[in-house]
Design a protein around this motif. Structure first.
Motif, PDB file in Angstrom:
ATOM      1  N   VAL A 231       0.845  -1.198   0.000  1.00  0.00           N
ATOM      2  CA  VAL A 231       0.000   0.000   0.000  1.00  0.00           C
ATOM      3  C   VAL A 231       0.881   1.250   0.000  1.00  0.00           C
TER       4      VAL A 231
ATOM      5  N   GLY B 112      -6.293   6.923   8.609  1.00  0.00           N
ATOM      6  CA  GLY B 112      -6.779   6.408   7.322  1.00  0.00           C
ATOM      7  C   GLY B 112      -7.398   5.038   7.550  1.00  0.00           C
ATOM      8  N   ARG B 113      -7.321   4.201   6.539  1.00  0.00           N
ATOM      9  CA  ARG B 113      -7.924   2.874   6.670  1.00  0.00           C
ATOM     10  C   ARG B 113      -7.297   2.097   7.824  1.00  0.00           C
ATOM     11  N   ILE B 114      -5.955   2.019   7.832  1.00  0.00           N
ATOM     12  CA  ILE B 114      -5.279   1.185   8.828  1.00  0.00           C
ATOM     13  C   ILE B 114      -5.392   1.806  10.223  1.00  0.00           C
ATOM     14  N   GLY B 115      -5.125   3.102  10.320  1.00  0.00           N
ATOM     15  CA  GLY B 115      -5.208   3.782  11.611  1.00  0.00           C
ATOM     16  C   GLY B 115      -6.595   3.673  12.214  1.00  0.00           C
TER      17      GLY B 115
HETATM   18  C1  GLV Z   1      -3.669   2.772   4.096  1.00  0.00           C
HETATM   19  O1  GLV Z   1      -4.198   1.705   3.753  1.00  0.00           O
HETATM   20  C2  GLV Z   1      -4.333   3.774   4.912  1.00  0.00           C
HETATM   21  O2  GLV Z   1      -4.265   3.691   6.151  1.00  0.00           O
HETATM   22  O3  GLV Z   1      -4.984   4.657   4.324  1.00  0.00           O
END
Ligand code: GLV
Ligand code: GLV
Length: 355
Positions: free
Chosen positions: A82, A161-164
């Motif tokens: 990513v 973001g997505r992971i956080g």
């Molecule tokens: C990556 O995947 C993110 O956290 O946006």
């Protein structure tokens, strides 16, 4: 096969290969034994004709490689990652090569490793394991490996973001921690989730969890007991955590990094760990991978693992599949499936959060 697609490394599973082969591609996988390929190795691999390449985060994809790929007739490059700080997207664009990355499939796997490191640091699991294996355990003691209780403490997330956001959800729901986060963008769905969860706890007579979007990163560093870093790496996030920011954190805080090594000034971190034995860190990434800065490996208050945050079978096969689809789609005349140009920036000066 009409098209030649090169993968710089063997990748897990067979689905990605089948997808390419079924669509008229010849797949060539580099079998060199050395872990990190040089620019010259990759240029040789690209050869005279190459329609697309799947590459790895250990490779520097800049002008030299994109011009070689473009000369070979290549149209597409996908990182099997990513993060794409190893890819000069401007150079790719200049040479007419589209770039892809592999978000989404690694979100939960990566968040789960960040959660694992948080727990391992809080409960001193690695130190305790070493103690046990060394034959030092000679009976239960009230003071043996006392760690931190996460429940009711505050988890800080830098980069939601997505992971956080996935990590924040795990820590809040799993361990009833309060959340403070910093991001240029409001994590609306995360906030809604925690609000709903707090209502559920309140309705059950339990202490509700709280959340707060911090106005600055310093606010997170000051207030959080466990801090996990989830920004992208670029010049705005290089050494985001340095001597000064470490001094802002609580003496007994836990710091976790599953993003990119250079987000932390690792020399400053080693100094901080030496002088603050109750400060603990869980690291998946390092400033000069595969190396660690001198002294880090000697610190009992550091847990170190070799960049394995996305290493679950499902995720790694998914990343390989997405990387193949990125390249295949572009070869077939479609826009790249996942274009990092569309990835929202984090901490870029010119980033203007959506209204
Ligand atoms: C990556 O995947 C993110 O956290 O946006
Ligand atoms: C791994 O570090 C990735 O960015 O996917």
């Amino acid at each position: 096969g009409k098209y030649r697609v090169v993968s710089t490394k063997p990748m897990p599973g067979t689905r990605w290969i089948n997808l390419l082969v079924e669509q008229d591609c010849r797949v060539e996988i580099c079998t060199q034994k050395k872990t990190i390929l040089s620019i010259e190795d990759i240029i040789a691999l690209i050869g005279d004709k190459c329609d697309g390449v799947i590459g790895q985060l250990t490779e520097e994809w800049g002008d030299a490689l994109f011009s070689a790929l473009s000369r070979a007739g290549g149209k597409a490059f996908s990182n099997m990652a990513v993060g794409y700080n190893n890819v000069n997207v401007d150079a790719a664009t200049k040479h007419g090569v589209a770039v892809g990355n592999t978000p989404g499939v690694l979100t939960e796997t990566t968040a789960e490793l960040a959660a694992s490191l948080s727990l391992a640091a809080a409960r001193r699991i690695v130190e305790a394991d070493e103690f046990m294996r060394a034959g030092l355990y000679d009976g239960w003691l009230p003071n043996l490996f006392v760690g931190n209780l996460l429940k009711g403490q505050t988890v800080g997330v830098i980069g939601a973001g997505r992971i956080g956001s996935a990590y924040a959800r795990m820590m809040v729901e799993g361990f009833k921690m309060n959340l403070i986060y910093y991001d240029l963008y409001q994590a609306t769905r995360l906030e809604k989730f925690i609000t709903g969860y707090a209502e559920f706890l309140r309705a059950n007579g339990e202490q509700p969890v709280t959340w707060k979007r911090a106005a600055s990163m310093e606010e997170v560093l000051r207030e959080a007991d466990v801090i996990s870093l989830h920004p992208i790496l670029d010049k705005t996030t290089f050494h985001l955590i340095n001597k000064e920011s470490l001094a802002t954190m609580k003496k007994e805080a836990i710091l976790v990094n599953c993003s990119r090594g250079p987000v932390i000034d690792e020399v400053a971190l080693v100094e901080h760990l030496k002088h603050n034995p109750m400060f603990r860190v869980g690291l998946d990434v390092f400033e000069d991978e595969p190396y660690m800065k001198p002294g880090l490996a000697d610190q009992k208050n550091a847990i170190v693992v070799p960049h394995i945050a996305s290493a679950s079978k499902w995720t790694r096969e998914g990343m390989a599949t997405l990387a193949a689809l990125n390249v295949l789609g572009k070869i077939k005349g479609y826009p790249i499936w996942s274009d990092p140009n569309r990835v929202e920036p984090f901490l870029k000066e010119d980033a203007s959060p959506p209204a």
